[in-house]
Design an enzyme around this catalytic site. Structure first.
Site, PDB file in Angstrom:
ATOM      1  N   GLY A 159      11.765  54.915  36.039  1.00 12.85           N
ATOM      2  CA  GLY A 159      13.170  54.528  35.855  1.00 12.85           C
ATOM      3  C   GLY A 159      13.910  54.542  37.180  1.00 12.85           C
ATOM      4  O   GLY A 159      14.577  55.527  37.501  1.00 12.85           O
ATOM      5  N   SER A 184      15.301  51.051  38.712  1.00 16.87           N
ATOM      6  CA  SER A 184      16.308  49.988  38.637  1.00 16.87           C
ATOM      7  C   SER A 184      17.295  50.244  37.498  1.00 16.87           C
ATOM      8  O   SER A 184      16.931  50.787  36.451  1.00 16.87           O
ATOM      9  CB  SER A 184      15.634  48.640  38.407  1.00 16.87           C
ATOM     10  OG  SER A 184      14.611  48.439  39.341  1.00 16.87           O
ATOM     11  N   GLU A 216       2.728  52.915  45.811  1.00 18.63           N
ATOM     12  CA  GLU A 216       2.851  51.732  44.965  1.00 18.63           C
ATOM     13  C   GLU A 216       2.595  50.426  45.709  1.00 18.63           C
ATOM     14  O   GLU A 216       2.339  49.411  45.084  1.00 18.63           O
ATOM     15  CB  GLU A 216       4.279  51.732  44.375  1.00 18.63           C
ATOM     16  CG  GLU A 216       4.501  50.699  43.294  1.00 18.63           C
ATOM     17  CD  GLU A 216       5.925  50.693  42.732  1.00 18.63           C
ATOM     18  OE1 GLU A 216       6.616  51.723  42.803  1.00 18.63           O
ATOM     19  OE2 GLU A 216       6.325  49.640  42.241  1.00 18.63           O
TER      20      GLU A 216
HETATM   21  C1  LIG Z   1       7.569  42.447  36.403  1.00 24.99           C
HETATM   22  C2  LIG Z   1       8.570  43.452  36.870  1.00 24.99           C
HETATM   23  C3  LIG Z   1       8.377  44.793  36.577  1.00 24.99           C
HETATM   24  C4  LIG Z   1       9.313  45.741  37.003  1.00 24.99           C
HETATM   25  N1  LIG Z   1       9.107  47.056  36.651  1.00 24.99           N
HETATM   26  C5  LIG Z   1      10.030  47.979  37.024  1.00 24.99           C
HETATM   27  C6  LIG Z   1       9.861  49.346  36.634  1.00 24.99           C
HETATM   28  O1  LIG Z   1       8.894  49.702  35.962  1.00 24.99           O
HETATM   29  N2  LIG Z   1      10.818  50.231  36.993  1.00 24.99           N
HETATM   30  C7  LIG Z   1      11.910  49.875  37.727  1.00 24.99           C
HETATM   31  O2  LIG Z   1      12.711  50.749  38.048  1.00 24.99           O
HETATM   32  N3  LIG Z   1      12.105  48.583  38.114  1.00 24.99           N
HETATM   33  C8  LIG Z   1      11.194  47.634  37.770  1.00 24.99           C
HETATM   34  N4  LIG Z   1      11.373  46.319  38.139  1.00 24.99           N
HETATM   35  C9  LIG Z   1      12.605  45.946  38.820  1.00 24.99           C
HETATM   36  C10 LIG Z   1      12.422  45.593  40.290  1.00 24.99           C
HETATM   37  O3  LIG Z   1      12.096  46.736  41.054  1.00 24.99           O
HETATM   38  C11 LIG Z   1      13.727  44.944  40.742  1.00 24.99           C
HETATM   39  O4  LIG Z   1      13.840  43.704  40.042  1.00 24.99           O
HETATM   40  C12 LIG Z   1      13.775  44.710  42.220  1.00 24.99           C
HETATM   41  O5  LIG Z   1      13.826  45.924  42.909  1.00 24.99           O
HETATM   42  C13 LIG Z   1      15.002  43.853  42.617  1.00 24.99           C
HETATM   43  O6  LIG Z   1      16.174  44.378  42.085  1.00 24.99           O
HETATM   44  P1  LIG Z   1      17.188  43.429  41.272  1.00 24.99           P
HETATM   45  O7  LIG Z   1      16.412  42.727  40.205  1.00 24.99           O
HETATM   46  O8  LIG Z   1      18.348  44.259  40.847  1.00 24.99           O
HETATM   47  O9  LIG Z   1      17.649  42.327  42.299  1.00 24.99           O
HETATM   48  P2  LIG Z   1      18.781  42.472  43.444  1.00 24.99           P
HETATM   49  O10 LIG Z   1      18.629  43.781  44.134  1.00 24.99           O
HETATM   50  O11 LIG Z   1      20.096  42.156  42.823  1.00 24.99           O
HETATM   51  O12 LIG Z   1      18.347  41.335  44.436  1.00 24.99           O
HETATM   52  C14 LIG Z   1      18.636  39.953  44.187  1.00 24.99           C
HETATM   53  C15 LIG Z   1      18.140  39.157  45.395  1.00 24.99           C
HETATM   54  O13 LIG Z   1      18.887  39.550  46.568  1.00 24.99           O
HETATM   55  C16 LIG Z   1      17.997  39.977  47.598  1.00 24.99           C
HETATM   56  N5  LIG Z   1      18.573  41.116  48.323  1.00 24.99           N
HETATM   57  C17 LIG Z   1      19.097  42.251  47.789  1.00 24.99           C
HETATM   58  N6  LIG Z   1      19.490  43.098  48.770  1.00 24.99           N
HETATM   59  C18 LIG Z   1      19.186  42.496  49.943  1.00 24.99           C
HETATM   60  C19 LIG Z   1      19.336  42.882  51.319  1.00 24.99           C
HETATM   61  N7  LIG Z   1      19.854  44.063  51.669  1.00 24.99           N
HETATM   62  N8  LIG Z   1      18.917  42.001  52.275  1.00 24.99           N
HETATM   63  C20 LIG Z   1      18.360  40.816  51.928  1.00 24.99           C
HETATM   64  N9  LIG Z   1      18.206  40.397  50.650  1.00 24.99           N
HETATM   65  C21 LIG Z   1      18.603  41.230  49.678  1.00 24.99           C
HETATM   66  C22 LIG Z   1      16.736  40.419  46.887  1.00 24.99           C
HETATM   67  O14 LIG Z   1      15.598  40.350  47.742  1.00 24.99           O
HETATM   68  C23 LIG Z   1      16.662  39.423  45.733  1.00 24.99           C
HETATM   69  O15 LIG Z   1      16.071  38.224  46.165  1.00 24.99           O
HETATM   70  C24 LIG Z   1      10.458  45.346  37.736  1.00 24.99           C
HETATM   71  C25 LIG Z   1      10.633  43.999  38.047  1.00 24.99           C
HETATM   72  C26 LIG Z   1       9.719  43.060  37.626  1.00 24.99           C
HETATM   73  C27 LIG Z   1       9.951  41.622  37.963  1.00 24.99           C
END
Ligand SMILES: Cc1cc2nc3c(=O)[nH]c(=O)nc-3n(C[C@H](O)[C@H](O)[C@H](O)COP(=O)(O)OP(=O)(O)OC[C@H]3O[C@@H](n4cnc5c(N)ncnc54)[C@H](O)[C@@H]3O)c2cc1C
Length: 385
Positions: free
Chosen positions: A130, A132, A248
């Protein structure tokens, strides 16, 4: 940075595990259709995990006193490589074995180790991560889920999202705020172990592009947790999470997500060649992809070598994940392009494997930290930021 990643070789005693694992996979996995095997570390099958546990292959790196096999990271590398190359459904035990167990081993109390690690090794305790939240992904330090002291224990409120396997797991290790506000960033964060069957936990599965519901949103409403739910030091959650992310990011799973598709395509090319329909262009492309794979594997093995040496190769792990996921995403593009050209009709299982892999590929560079975040870490490692 050239020279910073000396090549490593897998020791013979760990390589020796391979034939036994392959024999087991021939019996248990080979007959599963490729479009299902393509799910691999997203494929949930507790029975399969119990089969691995019965052979002592869960918690391979955990100490023997906690039910593990006391082996090193290279033994686990061989096991994971074989499982993923075959498309084995490893998702049920995956997070506990890779991440939560090592975290508990390193930061947990003796009582926590004795309670959770043997259960992980027996495939009786499945975990999820947990980190995100609905408003927090890349910027993990802004998590808002909060655990406050309540008597001897904790009261938890907030929400997590995209939590892989939350709906099937027994426990979540959550990054939460135990003091201060989101503006305090890294300060005041802790890791807390949540029994997902506790009153006040609500889990809503989310469907992905390929139609599977492997992740969920998890809402906590006044969830009461015991004092020993805290993992490690209160306020040390940020450092602990970063140690966890290093487990990871560099394993074979960052190179092999499209392995079943690559394998099915190679099988089809072999058949076409035997039937006198060889395509030189397709075979040349396959050769190029295999050359990429060989280099990426060497990098991933090298990072494991540094983990074995007790180092923390965070930047190198980010390099492997960035390049590895780019490779994994390239495979369905190349295969789709080749199969669209005039020629014999490809078999249904190959097309279905392609359809699944193409639908999942965008997520390869999101899960575990996005490409942009990893490149920021690499730039910092090169002294550019
Ligand atoms: C198949 C799958 C499984 C997952 N499993 C888990 C899980 O088990 N547990 C968990 O906690 N999470 C999980 N996640 C979530 C994943 O870790 C997040 O989706 C990821 O960290 C991105 O966060 P976000 O979706 O909030 O996107 P955001 O952080 O909102 O990012 C949106 C876009 O903006 C870009 N961006 C953001 N900040 C910056 C920056 N500082 N500089 C440049 N670009 C930036 C990102 O690269 C992305 O392209 C999973 C995701 C997927 C797709």
């Amino acid at each position: 940075m050239i020279g910073a990643l000396p090549l490593a070789a897998i020791p013979p005693e760990d390589e020796a595990l391979r034939p036994e694992i392959r024999a087991f996979l021939r019996e248990t996995v080979a007959d599963i259709p490729p479009e299902r095997r393509a799910r691999s570390w997203m494929g949930f099958d507790p029975e399969f995990s119990r089969g691995l546990a019965a052979r002592g292959w869960l918690g391979l790196t955990f100490p023997r006193e906690y039910g593990g096999a006391g082996r090193g990271p290279f033994a686990r590398y061989v096991l994971v490589e074989e499982l993923l190359a075959a498309g084995a459904p490893v998702s049920a035990h995956w997070i506990a074995d890779r991440q939560s167990g090592p975290l508990i081993q390193r930061f947990g109390t003796e009582a926590q180790r004795r309670f959770y690690l043997p259960r992980i090794c027996r495939a009786e305790a499945f975990f999820c991560i947990g980190m995100s939240e609905p408003n927090t992904g890349s910027d993990l330090a802004s998590v808002a889920t909060r655990a406050v002291r309540d008597g001897d224990g904790w009261r938890l409120n907030g929400a997590k999202i995209w939590t892989t396997n939350a709906q099937h797991s027994h426990y979540m290790i959550a990054l939460v705020r135990t003091s201060g506000t989101a503006a305090d960033r890294h300060g005041g964060l802790s890791q807390i172990l949540v029994d997902l069957h506790a009153p006040g936990v609500r889990i809503g599965p989310i469907r992905d592009l390929a139609g599977d519901a492997h992740f969920s949103e998890v809402v906590f409403e006044d969830v009461l947790l015991p004092a020993d739910a805290l993992i490690g030091e209160e306020g040390s959650g940020w450092a602990q999470v970063n140690a966890e992310l290093a487990f990871e990011r560099s394993g074979p799973e960052r190179v092999l997500s499209s392995a079943v598709l690559l394998d099915e395509w190679a099988r089809w090319l072999r058949k076409a060649s035997e039937a006198g329909n060889a395509s030189e262009a397709a075979e040349a492309l396959l050769g190029r992809l295999l050359a990429h794979l060989a280099v990426l594997r060497a990098m991933s093995v090298a990072v494991t070598g540094r983990l074995v040496a007790g180092e923390s190769p965070v930047v190198e792990a980010a390099l492997v994940k960035d390049l590895g996921t780019e490779f994994e995403q390239l495979i369905p593009v190349v295969v789709a392009d080749i199969l669209a050209r005039p020629g014999p009709t490809p078999p249904g299982p190959l097309m279905r494997t392609l359809a699944y892999t193409a639908a999942m590929a965008p997520s390869f560079s999101l899960r575990g930290g996005t490409r942009e975040i990893l490149r920021g870490m690499i730039a910092r490692g090169m002294g550019l930021r």
